[in-house]
Design a protein around this motif. Structure first.
Motif, PDB file in Angstrom:
ATOM      1  N   PHE A  51      13.180  11.432  49.405  1.00 10.63           N
ATOM      2  CA  PHE A  51      13.883  10.718  48.335  1.00 10.63           C
ATOM      3  C   PHE A  51      12.927  10.354  47.199  1.00 10.63           C
ATOM      4  CE2 PHE A  51      17.428   9.742  51.306  1.00 10.63           C
ATOM      5  CZ  PHE A  51      18.469  10.049  50.461  1.00 10.63           C
ATOM      6  N   GLN A  52      11.741   9.866  47.556  1.00 10.46           N
ATOM      7  CA  GLN A  52      10.778   9.493  46.527  1.00 10.46           C
ATOM      8  C   GLN A  52      10.342  10.712  45.721  1.00 10.46           C
ATOM      9  OE1 GLN A  52       7.548   7.159  48.030  1.00 10.46           O
ATOM     10  NE2 GLN A  52       6.620   6.859  46.031  1.00 10.46           N
ATOM     11  N   GLU A  54      12.158  13.428  45.185  1.00 16.10           N
ATOM     12  CA  GLU A  54      13.277  13.821  44.325  1.00 16.10           C
ATOM     13  C   GLU A  54      13.381  12.898  43.114  1.00 16.10           C
ATOM     14  OE1 GLU A  54      15.518  16.396  44.507  1.00 16.10           O
ATOM     15  OE2 GLU A  54      14.169  17.179  46.046  1.00 16.10           O
ATOM     16  N   MET A  55      13.250  11.592  43.354  1.00 13.80           N
ATOM     17  CA  MET A  55      13.348  10.652  42.243  1.00 13.80           C
ATOM     18  C   MET A  55      12.189  10.831  41.269  1.00 13.80           C
ATOM     19  SD  MET A  55      16.156   9.112  42.775  1.00 13.80           S
ATOM     20  CE  MET A  55      16.089   7.746  41.626  1.00 13.80           C
ATOM     21  N   SER A  56      11.001  11.105  41.817  1.00 15.17           N
ATOM     22  CA  SER A  56       9.840  11.307  40.945  1.00 15.17           C
ATOM     23  C   SER A  56      10.022  12.542  40.083  1.00 15.17           C
ATOM     24  CB  SER A  56       8.561  11.434  41.789  1.00 15.17           C
ATOM     25  OG  SER A  56       8.322  10.271  42.537  1.00 15.17           O
ATOM     26  N   ARG A  58      12.756  14.026  39.176  1.00 15.91           N
ATOM     27  CA  ARG A  58      13.877  13.951  38.243  1.00 15.91           C
ATOM     28  C   ARG A  58      13.654  12.900  37.166  1.00 15.91           C
ATOM     29  NH1 ARG A  58      19.331  15.026  41.854  1.00 15.91           N
ATOM     30  NH2 ARG A  58      18.438  16.617  43.207  1.00 15.91           N
ATOM     31  N   ILE A  59      13.331  11.685  37.590  1.00 13.51           N
ATOM     32  CA  ILE A  59      13.149  10.614  36.610  1.00 13.51           C
ATOM     33  C   ILE A  59      11.901  10.858  35.771  1.00 13.51           C
ATOM     34  CG2 ILE A  59      12.687   8.156  36.322  1.00 13.51           C
ATOM     35  CD1 ILE A  59      14.451   7.611  38.689  1.00 13.51           C
ATOM     36  N   ALA A 196      20.204  11.424  38.386  1.00 12.09           N
ATOM     37  CA  ALA A 196      19.532  10.127  38.444  1.00 12.09           C
ATOM     38  C   ALA A 196      20.230   9.196  37.471  1.00 12.09           C
ATOM     39  CB  ALA A 196      18.049  10.263  38.102  1.00 12.09           C
ATOM     40  N   GLU A 197      19.835   7.921  37.496  1.00 16.13           N
ATOM     41  CA  GLU A 197      20.514   6.957  36.643  1.00 16.13           C
ATOM     42  C   GLU A 197      20.292   7.225  35.159  1.00 16.13           C
ATOM     43  OE1 GLU A 197      18.100   6.296  38.692  1.00 16.13           O
ATOM     44  OE2 GLU A 197      16.572   4.990  37.798  1.00 16.13           O
ATOM     45  N   GLN A 258       9.383   2.566  34.402  1.00 14.95           N
ATOM     46  CA  GLN A 258       9.883   2.959  35.719  1.00 14.95           C
ATOM     47  C   GLN A 258       9.020   2.451  36.867  1.00 14.95           C
ATOM     48  OE1 GLN A 258      12.790   4.494  35.821  1.00 14.95           O
ATOM     49  NE2 GLN A 258      12.895   4.765  33.591  1.00 14.95           N
ATOM     50  N   MET A 265      10.544   1.228  45.820  1.00 16.91           N
ATOM     51  CA  MET A 265      10.661   2.295  46.809  1.00 16.91           C
ATOM     52  C   MET A 265       9.492   2.267  47.786  1.00 16.91           C
ATOM     53  SD  MET A 265      11.990   5.369  44.313  1.00 16.91           S
ATOM     54  CE  MET A 265      11.845   6.607  45.581  1.00 16.91           C
TER      55      MET A 265
END
Length: 413
Positions: A51-52, A54-56, A58-59, A196-197, A258, A265
């Motif tokens: 998850f981390q 993927e978020m890294s 993408r964001i 992502a958001e 961010q 996280m």
């Protein structure tokens, strides 16, 4: 082959079929509990790492890793970009002008972060061009006031390419209020979706149009966006570059906008790791209970060994070997199964979805449609080491009790 007495007897006790089947059952459950604890911890931490990641990707693929901003608008951003690219930590550079405002459409409004970009340069520093689901990033042309919005924004306003909306940005004025709103009509030329958001809080216009809205001279931009080899070095690298350029420049990086998300996280991973470690601790306590019952069951055997000359240290070592073998086997089984499960967790979840007919992860609810996993061997080493250490510590008290059994007392039992 010569083997020390504690290892020989401890291994024999572990292999032997005991008269008391209940003790054998408790020993087996201790081993299974330890295996499940190690398995669960490896899989859960691998999923959180996924998850981390993927978020890294993408964001931090959208927001700037770092930026060198001018105190005043930059007339020649290429000069700043060339100076930044001399640093080996910098991969690419592109112009950027950022604004904050509100999007308005048919009476509905939402806050938005607007980035003024050059479509020809943005692909070097951002992934937004790879995630366009409608239109094209190249459709942002200077003077046409086009805008590329996120999928969540488009869904909220029910927009498609070609629709028009209004961007409202604050403008400092000499009026008594100090700030007056400035409105600009924009045409949607593209919609992006990164999962992502930021899909609901980010929008892009051409950097020339952003300068026009800021009433700057043609060609002026706010700063230069940088893409780094190591994004976690962004604070140090950006500050060093800004210091070399002089007082007319300041540094900014992703940790300002961010950083709180990734800190949360990291803390969440730590807390879940500690909670899962309790499962391994419970299994270790089961080893204590198992060895206490074994010591009570083996009282006559201990007395005979003491009569034959076995020292208390050898008796203690015997039961520590027995308990440690339970911990070693349980940890190894859990570690192997955990690694296998971590590598195949997406396939396992997919199989469960096919069997149950239910979607565990849907893109309409979550930002992802599959369960990501990233196995880190450092986590595996820490988990297995913790399991082995707790298993070893769990053997000390029962083994000490065994070493205190006297021959006469043991034989009397």
């Amino acid at each position: 082959m010569f083997r020390p007495l504690p290892i020989f007897i401890g291994a024999r006790y572990t292999r032997a079929k005991r008269r008391n089947h209940f003790i054998s059952f408790i020993s087996m459950t201790s081993m299974i509990g330890l295996s499940l604890g190690v398995l669960a911890m490896i899989v859960v931490l691998s999923v959180m790492n996924g998850f981390q990641r993927e978020m890294s990707s993408r964001i931090l693929g959208l927001v700037p890793h770092a930026a060198i901003l001018g105190v005043q608008p930059l007339d020649d951003w290429h000069k700043v970009a060339d100076a930044a690219l001399q640093d080996p930590a910098v991969m690419a550079a592109a112009p950027i002008t950022e604004m904050e405002g509100m999007l308005s459409y048919k009476g509905a409004m939402q806050p938005i972060q607007v980035g003024g970009i050059d479509p020809a340069e943005e692909g070097k520093v951002s992934i937004v061009g790879q995630h366009i689901v409608q239109g094209r990033l190249q459709d942002l042309q200077p003077g046409e006031f086009g805008v590329v919005i996120g999928e969540l924004t488009a869904r909220r306003f029910r927009l498609n390419t070609g629709d028009k909306l209004t961007l409202i940005v604050p403008e400092i004025s000499k009026e008594p209020g100090g700030i007056t709103p400035r409105m600009q009509r924009l045409t949607v030329v593209g919609i992006f979706k990164v999962g992502a958001e930021l899909d609901g809080s980010q929008a892009y216009i051409h950097v020339a149009d952003a300068g026009t809205m800021q009433r700057w001279a043609p060609g002026q931009v706010q700063g230069v966006r940088l893409k780094l080899h190591d994004l976690y070095a962004a604070p140090q690298v950006s500050k060093a570059i800004a210091a070399r350029l002089g007082d007319a420049y300041r540094a900014d990086d992703w940790s300002h906008t961010q950083g709180s998300l990734f800190s949360a996280m990291k803390m969440e991973k730590t807390m879940i790791g500690l909670l899962l470690m309790m499962i391994i601790a419970v299994a270790a306590f089961n080893i204590i209970a198992t060895l206490v019952m074994v010591v009570n069951d083996k009282g006559p055997d201990i007395a005979i060994l003491r009569t034959l000359g076995a020292t208390p240290a050898q008796i203690m070592g015997t039961f520590m070997v027995q308990g440690s073998l339970i911990g070693i086997v349980g940890t190894l089984i859990g570690g192997v199964l955990g690694v296998i499960a971590a590598f195949n967790v997406s396939q396992i979840v997919g199989w469960l979805e096919r069997v149950s007919g239910q979607h565990i992860f849907t893109s309409d609810v979550y930002f992802i449609s599959s369960l990501p996993s990233q196995l880190q061997w450092g986590d595996v080493a820490i988990i297995c080491t913790a399991g082995l250490v707790m298993s070893f510590l769990a053997t000390i008290y029962p083994a000490y009790r065994a070493s205190q059994v006297q021959p006469a007392i043991g034989l009397a039992v």
